[in-house]
Design a protein around this motif. Structure first.
Motif, PDB file in Angstrom:
ATOM      1  N   GLY A 165       0.794  -1.209   0.000  1.00  0.00           N
ATOM      2  CA  GLY A 165       0.000   0.000   0.000  1.00  0.00           C
ATOM      3  C   GLY A 165       0.829   1.261   0.000  1.00  0.00           C
ATOM      4  O   GLY A 165       0.279   2.358   0.059  1.00  0.00           O
ATOM      5  N   SER A 166       2.164   1.140  -0.038  1.00  0.00           N
ATOM      6  CA  SER A 166       3.016   2.324  -0.044  1.00  0.00           C
ATOM      7  C   SER A 166       2.915   3.034  -1.384  1.00  0.00           C
ATOM      8  O   SER A 166       2.526   2.474  -2.393  1.00  0.00           O
ATOM      9  N   ASN A 167       3.327   4.275  -1.374  1.00  0.00           N
ATOM     10  CA  ASN A 167       3.354   5.075  -2.584  1.00  0.00           C
ATOM     11  C   ASN A 167       4.795   5.133  -3.072  1.00  0.00           C
ATOM     12  O   ASN A 167       5.669   5.635  -2.378  1.00  0.00           O
ATOM     13  N   TRP A 168       5.048   4.645  -4.262  1.00  0.00           N
ATOM     14  CA  TRP A 168       6.396   4.572  -4.808  1.00  0.00           C
ATOM     15  C   TRP A 168       6.527   5.530  -5.985  1.00  0.00           C
ATOM     16  O   TRP A 168       5.556   5.862  -6.643  1.00  0.00           O
ATOM     17  N   THR A 169       7.763   5.937  -6.260  1.00  0.00           N
ATOM     18  CA  THR A 169       8.034   6.902  -7.321  1.00  0.00           C
ATOM     19  C   THR A 169       9.136   6.384  -8.231  1.00  0.00           C
ATOM     20  O   THR A 169      10.197   5.957  -7.765  1.00  0.00           O
ATOM     21  N   LEU A 170       8.895   6.438  -9.524  1.00  0.00           N
ATOM     22  CA  LEU A 170       9.891   6.034 -10.522  1.00  0.00           C
ATOM     23  C   LEU A 170      10.846   7.188 -10.795  1.00  0.00           C
ATOM     24  O   LEU A 170      10.420   8.351 -10.897  1.00  0.00           O
ATOM     25  N   VAL A 171      12.147   6.872 -10.934  1.00  0.00           N
ATOM     26  CA  VAL A 171      13.145   7.878 -11.278  1.00  0.00           C
ATOM     27  C   VAL A 171      14.010   7.342 -12.413  1.00  0.00           C
ATOM     28  O   VAL A 171      14.162   6.133 -12.588  1.00  0.00           O
ATOM     29  N   ASP A 172      14.572   8.269 -13.207  1.00  0.00           N
ATOM     30  CA  ASP A 172      15.454   7.855 -14.293  1.00  0.00           C
ATOM     31  C   ASP A 172      16.906   8.055 -13.884  1.00  0.00           C
ATOM     32  O   ASP A 172      17.210   8.443 -12.749  1.00  0.00           O
ATOM     33  N   ARG A 173      17.829   7.824 -14.815  1.00  0.00           N
ATOM     34  CA  ARG A 173      19.254   7.847 -14.501  1.00  0.00           C
ATOM     35  C   ARG A 173      19.762   9.242 -14.145  1.00  0.00           C
ATOM     36  O   ARG A 173      20.834   9.388 -13.554  1.00  0.00           O
ATOM     37  N   SER A 174      19.027  10.275 -14.482  1.00  0.00           N
ATOM     38  CA  SER A 174      19.442  11.638 -14.143  1.00  0.00           C
ATOM     39  C   SER A 174      18.786  12.138 -12.870  1.00  0.00           C
ATOM     40  O   SER A 174      18.845  13.336 -12.579  1.00  0.00           O
ATOM     41  N   ALA A 175      18.141  11.244 -12.087  1.00  0.00           N
ATOM     42  CA  ALA A 175      17.441  11.567 -10.841  1.00  0.00           C
ATOM     43  C   ALA A 175      16.143  12.316 -11.082  1.00  0.00           C
ATOM     44  O   ALA A 175      15.579  12.905 -10.158  1.00  0.00           O
ATOM     45  N   ARG A 176      15.647  12.308 -12.316  1.00  0.00           N
ATOM     46  CA  ARG A 176      14.365  12.939 -12.626  1.00  0.00           C
ATOM     47  C   ARG A 176      13.224  12.091 -12.088  1.00  0.00           C
ATOM     48  O   ARG A 176      13.177  10.875 -12.286  1.00  0.00           O
ATOM     49  N   VAL A 177      12.308  12.719 -11.358  1.00  0.00           N
ATOM     50  CA  VAL A 177      11.125  12.036 -10.838  1.00  0.00           C
ATOM     51  C   VAL A 177      10.121  11.917 -11.967  1.00  0.00           C
ATOM     52  O   VAL A 177       9.711  12.927 -12.563  1.00  0.00           O
ATOM     53  N   LEU A 178       9.713  10.678 -12.273  1.00  0.00           N
ATOM     54  CA  LEU A 178       8.860  10.437 -13.438  1.00  0.00           C
ATOM     55  C   LEU A 178       7.389  10.321 -13.088  1.00  0.00           C
ATOM     56  O   LEU A 178       6.553  11.012 -13.664  1.00  0.00           O
ATOM     57  N   ALA A 179       7.058   9.413 -12.181  1.00  0.00           N
ATOM     58  CA  ALA A 179       5.650   9.180 -11.872  1.00  0.00           C
ATOM     59  C   ALA A 179       5.545   8.370 -10.596  1.00  0.00           C
ATOM     60  O   ALA A 179       6.492   7.706 -10.165  1.00  0.00           O
ATOM     61  N   ASP A 180       4.366   8.410 -10.000  1.00  0.00           N
ATOM     62  CA  ASP A 180       4.065   7.597  -8.819  1.00  0.00           C
ATOM     63  C   ASP A 180       3.403   6.292  -9.251  1.00  0.00           C
ATOM     64  O   ASP A 180       2.591   6.271 -10.185  1.00  0.00           O
ATOM     65  N   VAL A 181       3.767   5.209  -8.572  1.00  0.00           N
ATOM     66  CA  VAL A 181       3.178   3.894  -8.855  1.00  0.00           C
ATOM     67  C   VAL A 181       2.768   3.255  -7.528  1.00  0.00           C
ATOM     68  O   VAL A 181       3.346   3.559  -6.478  1.00  0.00           O
ATOM     69  N   PRO A 182       1.794   2.351  -7.549  1.00  0.00           N
ATOM     70  CA  PRO A 182       1.350   1.732  -6.289  1.00  0.00           C
ATOM     71  C   PRO A 182       2.350   0.763  -5.707  1.00  0.00           C
ATOM     72  O   PRO A 182       2.370   0.551  -4.489  1.00  0.00           O
ATOM     73  N   GLN A 183       3.193   0.140  -6.525  1.00  0.00           N
ATOM     74  CA  GLN A 183       4.200  -0.781  -6.022  1.00  0.00           C
ATOM     75  C   GLN A 183       5.359  -0.825  -7.002  1.00  0.00           C
ATOM     76  O   GLN A 183       5.219  -0.442  -8.169  1.00  0.00           O
ATOM     77  N   PRO A 184       6.540  -1.239  -6.569  1.00  0.00           N
ATOM     78  CA  PRO A 184       7.700  -1.256  -7.464  1.00  0.00           C
ATOM     79  C   PRO A 184       7.489  -2.205  -8.635  1.00  0.00           C
ATOM     80  O   PRO A 184       7.113  -3.362  -8.430  1.00  0.00           O
ATOM     81  N   PRO A 185       7.720  -1.774  -9.846  1.00  0.00           N
ATOM     82  CA  PRO A 185       7.629  -2.688 -10.990  1.00  0.00           C
ATOM     83  C   PRO A 185       8.700  -3.765 -10.896  1.00  0.00           C
ATOM     84  O   PRO A 185       9.799  -3.524 -10.385  1.00  0.00           O
ATOM     85  N   PRO A 186       8.424  -4.957 -11.374  1.00  0.00           N
ATOM     86  CA  PRO A 186       9.436  -6.031 -11.329  1.00  0.00           C
ATOM     87  C   PRO A 186      10.705  -5.632 -12.091  1.00  0.00           C
ATOM     88  O   PRO A 186      10.649  -5.036 -13.169  1.00  0.00           O
ATOM     89  N   GLY A 187      11.841  -5.956 -11.491  1.00  0.00           N
ATOM     90  CA  GLY A 187      13.122  -5.712 -12.149  1.00  0.00           C
ATOM     91  C   GLY A 187      13.763  -4.391 -11.829  1.00  0.00           C
ATOM     92  O   GLY A 187      14.950  -4.201 -12.130  1.00  0.00           O
ATOM     93  N   LEU A 188      13.033  -3.445 -11.225  1.00  0.00           N
ATOM     94  CA  LEU A 188      13.639  -2.162 -10.879  1.00  0.00           C
ATOM     95  C   LEU A 188      14.235  -2.215  -9.473  1.00  0.00           C
ATOM     96  O   LEU A 188      13.680  -2.829  -8.566  1.00  0.00           O
ATOM     97  N   VAL A 189      15.360  -1.548  -9.313  1.00  0.00           N
ATOM     98  CA  VAL A 189      16.052  -1.482  -8.026  1.00  0.00           C
ATOM     99  C   VAL A 189      15.402  -0.408  -7.161  1.00  0.00           C
ATOM    100  O   VAL A 189      15.029   0.671  -7.639  1.00  0.00           O
ATOM    101  N   VAL A 190      15.279  -0.704  -5.885  1.00  0.00           N
ATOM    102  CA  VAL A 190      14.735   0.252  -4.923  1.00  0.00           C
ATOM    103  C   VAL A 190      15.872   1.091  -4.359  1.00  0.00           C
ATOM    104  O   VAL A 190      16.890   0.556  -3.919  1.00  0.00           O
ATOM    105  N   LEU A 191      15.702   2.423  -4.387  1.00  0.00           N
ATOM    106  CA  LEU A 191      16.652   3.337  -3.746  1.00  0.00           C
ATOM    107  C   LEU A 191      16.134   3.677  -2.360  1.00  0.00           C
ATOM    108  O   LEU A 191      14.960   4.044  -2.202  1.00  0.00           O
ATOM    109  N   SER A 192      17.017   3.578  -1.372  1.00  0.00           N
ATOM    110  CA  SER A 192      16.624   3.875   0.008  1.00  0.00           C
ATOM    111  C   SER A 192      17.624   4.852   0.616  1.00  0.00           C
ATOM    112  O   SER A 192      18.804   4.868   0.247  1.00  0.00           O
TER     113      SER A 192
END
Length: 321
Positions: A165-192
């Motif tokens: 139920g967390s709110n996640w955000t996709l980012v690209d290689r330049s640290a640009r915030v792209l969009a919010d997603v309900p859960q991490p898409p498969p294959g993407l690394v989580v930044l913490s």
């Protein structure tokens, strides 16, 4: 008294006024002073010059008329923008691209470079190009950004990649915030540990740079095994690997819905807290550390390994437990 003999060829002198002028020529009789052919040539030359000037004036008037007509045509509704074609979008709607472009009504007034810069302010757009195809078509070609990592907006803990139920955000290689997603898409690394992301179209905080660089530098085969990259302290990094294939399934966090066999809905992202923790330390020798990690993942038996210390990439230390 006998008259003196006259020299041969001698003509008697005529008095003035008897058909002679002071200049020595005849007046009113005999040959004229100017040959008539000279006068005719002079008149012909004047007529030719007049015709040449008239032609030049006519040509200038024609060019001016055509120019005024062309400008009027370019700014008339005949050459108005009729069709705006948008290509290359999958995450961005064509309507939002057309709206951001703010194209002029007339083809002649379409400013491609300015419109492209406005389109590139959209979160997903990396590059935009505007082409005019006369008489009425404008084509907008878009290149979208590719997400390389995902960040939790609620500060998900290290090593946790569950949606929950967390709110996640996709980012690209330049640290640009792209969009919010309900859960991490498969294959993407989580930044913490990189701070809370801003709105789509903004960038992550500057401190996210080292962790994001580590994600970008991962080889494709290694990226599939890395679940999380954690920014620890000042400039130090850790990674959490996905569970070793064949290992027991991790226990889902409390509050997660039970799995239903054959359910057509999306499968929750895997929990990676049981994967090994990789201690990288600082970003010095990052390439060597990632190469050592790739060697371990591909050749070593990591079943039961709790941590891997790669602060000295030439001497990796594995801890089991």
């Amino acid at each position: 008294m006998q008259a003196e003999p006259r020299p041969r060829g001698h003509r008697p002198r005529e008095p003035l006024g008897a058909g002679r002028s002071l200049s020595g020529g005849r007046s009113g009789v005999g040959r004229p002073l100017i040959d008539p052919r000279f006068g005719e040539r002079r008149m012909a030359a004047r007529r030719h010059e007049s015709r040449r000037r008239l032609r030049a004036v006519a040509i200038v008037a024609g060019v001016v008329t055509l120019g005024i007509g062309g400008v009027a045509l370019l700014h008339s509704s005949v050459l108005a923008v009729g069709t705006v074609q948008v290509t290359g979008v999958s995450h961005t709607s064509r309507a939002s691209v057309r709206s951001a472009a703010q194209l002029s009504r007339l083809m002649i007034d379409v400013e491609g470079s300015r419109a492209a810069r406005r389109i590139e302010r959209l979160p997903w757009v990396a590059d935009a190009r505007i082409e005019r195809h006369w008489p009425s078509r404008v084509q907008i070609s878009v290149v979208e950004r590719q997400p390389v990592a995902v960040v939790s907006r609620r500060g998900a803990g290290a090593g946790t990649a569950s949606g929950g139920g967390s709110n996640w955000t996709l980012v690209d290689r330049s640290a640009r915030v792209l969009a919010d997603v309900p859960q991490p898409p498969p294959g993407l690394v989580v930044l913490s540990g990189v701070g809370d992301p801003g709105a789509p179209g903004t960038r992550l905080e500057q401190g996210a740079g080292p962790a994001l660089d580590a994600v970008v530098d991962l080889a494709p085969s290694l990226a599939q095994r890395v679940a999380t990259v954690n920014a620890v302290g000042v400039g130090d990094l850790e990674m959490v690997l996905r569970p070793v294939p064949g290992a027991p399934e991790p226990i889902a966090p409390s509050g997660s819905p039970p799995a239903v066999t054959g359910h057509p809905g999306p499968r929750p992202a895997p929990v990676t807290s049981t994967g090994a923790t990789v201690v990288l330390g600082g970003t010095d020798q990052l390439d060597a550390k990632l190469q050592a990690l790739a060697l371990l993942v591909n050749q070593a038996d990591l079943a039961g390994v709790r941590s891997v210390d790669l602060r000295v990439p030439q001497s990796p230390a594995l801890t089991r437990g």
